[in-house]
Write a protein that holds these residues in place. Structure first.
Motif, short mmCIF file in Angstrom:
data_model
loop_
_atom_site.label_atom_id
_atom_site.label_comp_id
_atom_site.label_asym_id
_atom_site.label_seq_id
_atom_site.Cartn_x
_atom_site.Cartn_y
_atom_site.Cartn_z
N VAL A 64 2.58 0.82 0.56
CA VAL A 64 3.85 0.54 -0.08
C VAL A 64 3.74 -0.80 -0.78
CG1 VAL A 64 6.34 0.29 0.20
CG2 VAL A 64 5.06 1.79 1.75
N LEU A 65 4.02 -0.81 -2.07
CA LEU A 65 4.02 -2.05 -2.85
C LEU A 65 5.46 -2.34 -3.25
CD1 LEU A 65 1.86 -4.04 -3.76
CD2 LEU A 65 1.74 -2.83 -5.94
N ALA A 66 6.03 -3.35 -2.62
CA ALA A 66 7.44 -3.68 -2.85
C ALA A 66 7.58 -5.16 -3.14
CB ALA A 66 8.27 -3.30 -1.62
N ARG A 67 7.99 -5.49 -4.35
CA ARG A 67 8.20 -6.88 -4.76
C ARG A 67 6.98 -7.73 -4.45
NH1 ARG A 67 12.79 -4.68 -2.89
NH2 ARG A 67 12.38 -5.27 -0.74
N ASP A 68 5.81 -7.17 -4.83
CA ASP A 68 4.50 -7.82 -4.65
C ASP A 68 4.18 -8.11 -3.19
OD1 ASP A 68 2.20 -8.37 -6.05
OD2 ASP A 68 2.61 -10.51 -6.19
N LEU A 69 4.71 -7.29 -2.30
CA LEU A 69 4.35 -7.33 -0.89
C LEU A 69 3.74 -5.98 -0.52
CD1 LEU A 69 4.47 -8.59 1.99
CD2 LEU A 69 6.76 -7.58 2.21
N LEU A 70 2.55 -6.02 0.05
CA LEU A 70 1.87 -4.80 0.45
C LEU A 70 2.22 -4.46 1.89
CD1 LEU A 70 -0.21 -2.50 0.01
CD2 LEU A 70 -1.97 -4.11 0.80
N ILE A 71 2.62 -3.21 2.10
CA ILE A 71 2.90 -2.70 3.45
C ILE A 71 2.02 -1.47 3.66
CG2 ILE A 71 4.68 -1.86 5.02
CD1 ILE A 71 6.74 -3.08 3.00
N THR A 72 1.27 -1.45 4.73
CA THR A 72 0.44 -0.29 5.07
C THR A 72 0.90 0.28 6.41
OG1 THR A 72 -1.23 -1.74 6.06
CG2 THR A 72 -1.57 -1.07 3.77
N ILE A 73 0.93 1.60 6.46
CA ILE A 73 1.36 2.30 7.69
C ILE A 73 0.25 3.28 8.06
CG2 ILE A 73 3.17 3.69 8.77
CD1 ILE A 73 5.00 2.85 6.44
N ARG A 74 -0.28 3.14 9.25
CA ARG A 74 -1.38 4.02 9.70
C ARG A 74 -1.27 4.23 11.20
NH1 ARG A 74 -5.98 0.36 11.09
NH2 ARG A 74 -5.24 -1.77 10.81
N TYR A 75 -1.85 5.33 11.64
CA TYR A 75 -1.82 5.69 13.05
C TYR A 75 -3.22 5.87 13.62
CZ TYR A 75 3.16 6.28 12.36
OH TYR A 75 4.48 6.04 12.08
N HIS A 76 -4.21 5.36 12.90
CA HIS A 76 -5.59 5.40 13.37
C HIS A 76 -6.26 4.07 13.01
CE1 HIS A 76 -4.51 9.66 13.09
NE2 HIS A 76 -5.43 9.88 14.00
N ASP A 77 -7.20 3.67 13.84
CA ASP A 77 -7.95 2.44 13.58
C ASP A 77 -9.06 2.76 12.57
OD1 ASP A 77 -8.87 -0.09 13.67
OD2 ASP A 77 -9.84 0.06 15.63
N LEU A 78 -8.93 2.26 11.36
CA LEU A 78 -9.86 2.56 10.28
C LEU A 78 -10.76 1.35 10.03
CD1 LEU A 78 -7.35 4.31 7.87
CD2 LEU A 78 -9.03 5.40 9.34
N ARG A 79 -12.04 1.62 9.86
CA ARG A 79 -13.02 0.55 9.68
C ARG A 79 -12.75 -0.24 8.39
NH1 ARG A 79 -15.81 -3.42 11.67
NH2 ARG A 79 -17.79 -3.81 10.60
N ALA A 80 -12.32 0.42 7.33
CA ALA A 80 -12.08 -0.27 6.07
C ALA A 80 -11.02 -1.35 6.23
CB ALA A 80 -11.65 0.74 5.00
N PHE A 81 -10.00 -1.09 7.02
CA PHE A 81 -8.94 -2.08 7.23
C PHE A 81 -9.48 -3.28 8.00
CE2 PHE A 81 -6.47 1.38 5.82
CZ PHE A 81 -5.19 0.93 5.50
#
Length: 316
Positions: free
Chosen positions: A95-112
């Motif tokens: 989610v990109l809102a007013r130049d703030l990034l929000i990420t929602i995930r339910y798994h531990d991802l290596r890329a993050f």
């Protein structure tokens, strides 16, 4: 769990209590990992946004995955995860809102995890730059997964065509099946990312920034090249599976051929033995002195004659 990255901060900050919480002005990335409903409601109240639920994230319709609402751009993609239970495709929302990034995930991802470690040193100063840095890490992980898959496919190819005689195919077929699963999931992830890249260009934060637009085009080219690479792996795996099944059929035909030849060889002596084992009273050879050697000789000759014939025909 909510992690927050501030502009210029050395790393993430864990937000333990969200009661009456508001994001600080210097926040550029909020990362939700397995959020509770209470955490989601607290952030929704603070940002005046309605975040998607896990059920909504799992939908595959583009209208449910890519949309703009209340000045925010919502983008959901399917990413590849290599968990202990096996590879899988999991939905992740950006989610990109007013130049703030929000990420929602339910798994531990290596890329993050990789991007979270290097983001402070890369000079990430905005939500859009955090988004592109994170997408770069996602593409890198997909490229690494395809490279590992390519190595396993090459090893399986060498094992199929240069394996010792008599070695079973179960291990090789299992390895190819695993490679095909990873390749298929990676290709599906790349397709969903391609849609995300196209929709991200509509975000006001990206459309107004020439550098972000150029970065987005670079990501699109990388995604397209990886998609073609995944397609090459798929065709190679299909060929190796067909080759393995062909070799299995050849070996099975060889076994059937051996037993067919053996059956033909032993059929004539069995016929001779059956005739002289009938014990009829009037059989001239029963009272003949050389009857027994004659029967044995007929058996041996009936074995040698098919062998010679098969050898001349090149059947074995």
């Amino acid at each position: 769990m909510l992690n927050l990255l501030r502009r210029g901060a050395p790393g993430f900050e864990l937000q333990s209590s969200l009661a009456g919480w508001t994001p600080p002005p210097e926040a550029i990335w909020l990362d939700f990992l397995n959020p509770t409903r209470e955490e989601e409601l607290a952030v929704e109240a603070a940002l005046k946004l309605e975040l998607p639920t896990p059920e909504e994230m799992a939908k595959i319709e583009p209208s449910s995955r890519l949309y703009q609402e209340n000045g925010a751009t919502f983008m959901t993609a399917t990413l590849l995860t290599r968990a202990e239970a096996g590879p899988a495709g999991v939905p992740v929302t950006f989610v990109l809102a007013r130049d703030l990034l929000i990420t929602i995930r339910y798994h531990d991802l290596r890329a993050f995890s990789v991007f979270a470690e290097r983001a402070p040193g890369q000079g990430v100063t905005s939500g859009s730059s955090a988004l592109f840095g994170l997408l770069d890490a996602v593409i890198e992980r997909l490229a690494a997964s395809l490279e590992e898959t390519g190595e396993s496919v090459e090893a399986a190819s060498a094992a199929i065509f240069h394996r010792p005689k008599g070695q079973q195919f179960e291990t090789l077929l299992t390895a190819l099946a695993g490679a095909q699963s990873v390749t298929s999931l990676a290709r599906g992830s790349l397709v969903s990312l391609a849609r995300l890249f196209s929709f991200a260009a509509l975000a006001p934060e990206i459309a107004a920034d020439a550098e972000c637009t150029a970065h987005l085009k670079s990501l699109q080219r990388d995604g397209q090249s990886l998609t073609e690479h995944a397609g090459f792996h798929t065709s190679q795996i299909t060929f190796l599976l067909d080759a393995a099944l062909g070799l299995i059929n050849i070996e099975q035909n060889g076994i059937i051929k051996f037993f067919s030849v053996a059956a033909v060889i032993f059929m004539p002596p069995t016929l001779v033995a059956s005739i002289y084992g009938m014990n009829f009273h009037h059989m001239p050879e029963l009272d003949w002195r050389f009857g027994y050697p004659l029967a044995l000789g007929l058996m041996v000759a009936s074995v040698l004659a098919p062998l010679v014939w098969f050898r001349r025909r090149g059947w074995f």
